[in-house]
Design a protein around this motif. Structure first.
Motif, PDB file in Angstrom:
ATOM      1  N   SER A  35      -5.713   7.766  -2.032  1.00 37.46           N
ATOM      2  CA  SER A  35      -5.482   8.438  -0.951  1.00 37.46           C
ATOM      3  C   SER A  35      -5.582   8.120   0.378  1.00 37.46           C
ATOM      4  N   MET A  36      -6.633   7.380   0.530  1.00 38.97           N
ATOM      5  CA  MET A  36      -6.940   6.582   2.060  1.00 38.97           C
ATOM      6  C   MET A  36      -5.927   5.438   2.133  1.00 38.97           C
ATOM      7  N   ILE A  37      -5.382   4.843   1.111  1.00 37.52           N
ATOM      8  CA  ILE A  37      -4.370   3.863   1.483  1.00 37.52           C
ATOM      9  C   ILE A  37      -2.925   4.312   1.659  1.00 37.52           C
ATOM     10  N   GLU A  38      -2.854   5.859   1.243  1.00 33.30           N
ATOM     11  CA  GLU A  38      -1.374   6.479   1.384  1.00 33.30           C
ATOM     12  C   GLU A  38      -1.667   6.675   2.740  1.00 33.30           C
ATOM     13  N   GLU A  39      -2.827   6.934   3.589  1.00 26.92           N
ATOM     14  CA  GLU A  39      -2.733   7.469   4.786  1.00 26.92           C
ATOM     15  C   GLU A  39      -2.397   6.311   5.681  1.00 26.92           C
ATOM     16  N   ILE A  40      -3.216   5.144   5.306  1.00 27.42           N
ATOM     17  CA  ILE A  40      -3.232   3.884   5.898  1.00 27.42           C
ATOM     18  C   ILE A  40      -1.597   3.635   6.060  1.00 27.42           C
ATOM     19  N   LEU A  41      -1.013   3.420   5.000  1.00 28.23           N
ATOM     20  CA  LEU A  41       0.512   3.026   4.801  1.00 28.23           C
ATOM     21  C   LEU A  41       1.193   3.794   5.865  1.00 28.23           C
ATOM     22  N   ALA A  42       1.024   5.061   5.942  1.00 26.08           N
ATOM     23  CA  ALA A  42       1.857   6.187   6.726  1.00 26.08           C
ATOM     24  C   ALA A  42       1.772   5.614   8.211  1.00 26.08           C
ATOM     25  N   ILE A  43       0.667   5.203   8.601  1.00 28.49           N
ATOM     26  CA  ILE A  43       0.439   4.458   9.969  1.00 28.49           C
ATOM     27  C   ILE A  43       1.676   3.544  10.152  1.00 28.49           C
ATOM     28  N   PHE A  44       1.927   2.634   9.241  1.00 25.64           N
ATOM     29  CA  PHE A  44       2.844   1.595   9.414  1.00 25.64           C
ATOM     30  C   PHE A  44       4.469   2.229   9.194  1.00 25.64           C
ATOM     31  N   THR A  45       4.484   3.284   9.037  1.00 26.16           N
ATOM     32  CA  THR A  45       5.810   3.985   8.505  1.00 26.16           C
ATOM     33  C   THR A  45       6.118   3.635   7.085  1.00 26.16           C
ATOM     34  N   ILE A  46       5.317   3.538   6.507  1.00 27.30           N
ATOM     35  CA  ILE A  46       5.629   3.389   4.859  1.00 27.30           C
ATOM     36  C   ILE A  46       5.004   4.734   4.253  1.00 27.30           C
ATOM     37  N   ARG A  47       5.907   5.661   4.043  1.00 23.60           N
ATOM     38  CA  ARG A  47       5.643   6.889   3.461  1.00 23.60           C
ATOM     39  C   ARG A  47       6.242   7.141   2.065  1.00 23.60           C
ATOM     40  N   GLU A  48       5.446   7.078   1.019  1.00 20.97           N
ATOM     41  CA  GLU A  48       5.832   6.887  -0.345  1.00 20.97           C
ATOM     42  C   GLU A  48       4.783   7.847  -1.152  1.00 20.97           C
ATOM     43  N   GLU A  49       5.451   8.269  -2.466  1.00 21.25           N
ATOM     44  CA  GLU A  49       4.836   9.121  -3.314  1.00 21.25           C
ATOM     45  C   GLU A  49       3.571   8.268  -3.768  1.00 21.25           C
ATOM     46  N   ARG A  50       2.639   8.850  -4.119  1.00 20.21           N
ATOM     47  CA  ARG A  50       1.303   8.501  -4.866  1.00 20.21           C
ATOM     48  C   ARG A  50       1.830   7.363  -6.008  1.00 20.21           C
ATOM     49  N   VAL A  51       2.669   7.733  -6.688  1.00 21.75           N
ATOM     50  CA  VAL A  51       3.051   6.899  -7.881  1.00 21.75           C
ATOM     51  C   VAL A  51       3.640   5.609  -7.510  1.00 21.75           C
ATOM     52  N   TRP A  52       4.224   5.373  -6.352  1.00 18.83           N
ATOM     53  CA  TRP A  52       4.791   4.278  -5.862  1.00 18.83           C
ATOM     54  C   TRP A  52       3.575   3.447  -5.219  1.00 18.83           C
ATOM     55  N   ILE A  53       2.552   3.978  -4.627  1.00 16.23           N
ATOM     56  CA  ILE A  53       1.249   3.534  -4.160  1.00 16.23           C
ATOM     57  C   ILE A  53       0.596   2.725  -5.283  1.00 16.23           C
ATOM     58  N   HIS A  54       0.460   3.635  -6.421  1.00 15.84           N
ATOM     59  CA  HIS A  54      -0.244   2.972  -7.558  1.00 15.84           C
ATOM     60  C   HIS A  54       0.439   1.659  -8.077  1.00 15.84           C
ATOM     61  N   GLU A  55       1.764   1.830  -8.076  1.00 20.18           N
ATOM     62  CA  GLU A  55       2.505   0.626  -8.538  1.00 20.18           C
ATOM     63  C   GLU A  55       2.106  -0.606  -7.786  1.00 20.18           C
TER      64      GLU A  55
END
Length: 104
Positions: A35-55
């Motif tokens: 969930s923290m990684i999801e927020e960090i990626l969003a800062i770099f305009t990488i907004r993806e579903e949790r399943v993509w981040i888990h992959e």
């Protein structure tokens, strides 16, 4: 206009993996949850579903760059020596963007 044959989805995945490793390296304990990684990626305009981040996290685990543990719906990643060596440019992990040269 041509895209020069660039696979932008691949570039995005490889860049996200580097961002994940860098974010882990910035933590005192080298650990973050998805969930923290999801927020960090969003800062770099990488907004993806949790399943993509888990992959992406699982990809890094398969290359021994992180250790993963599951906690409910989130995964917790911890940076390994292999991940640190990639960030230090001692080795190159296939499928992960190479960090920039350090400035002198």
């Amino acid at each position: 206009m041509s895209n020069l044959g660039i696979d932008w989805a691949k570039v995005r995945r490889e860049r996200a993996r580097l961002i994940i490793l860098k974010a882990l390296a910035e933590q005192t304990n080298g650990t973050l949850d998805s969930s923290m990684i999801e927020e960090i990626l969003a800062i770099f305009t990488i907004r993806e579903e949790r399943v993509w981040i888990h992959e992406q996290m699982e990809y890094l685990e398969r290359r021994e760059a992180v250790n993963l543990t599951s906690a409910g719906s989130v995964k917790i990643a911890t940076l390994t020596k292999v991940g640190r060596r990639h960030l230090d440019r001692d080795i190159a992990i296939e499928g992960v963007t190479r960090p920039s040269e350090p400035e002198n």
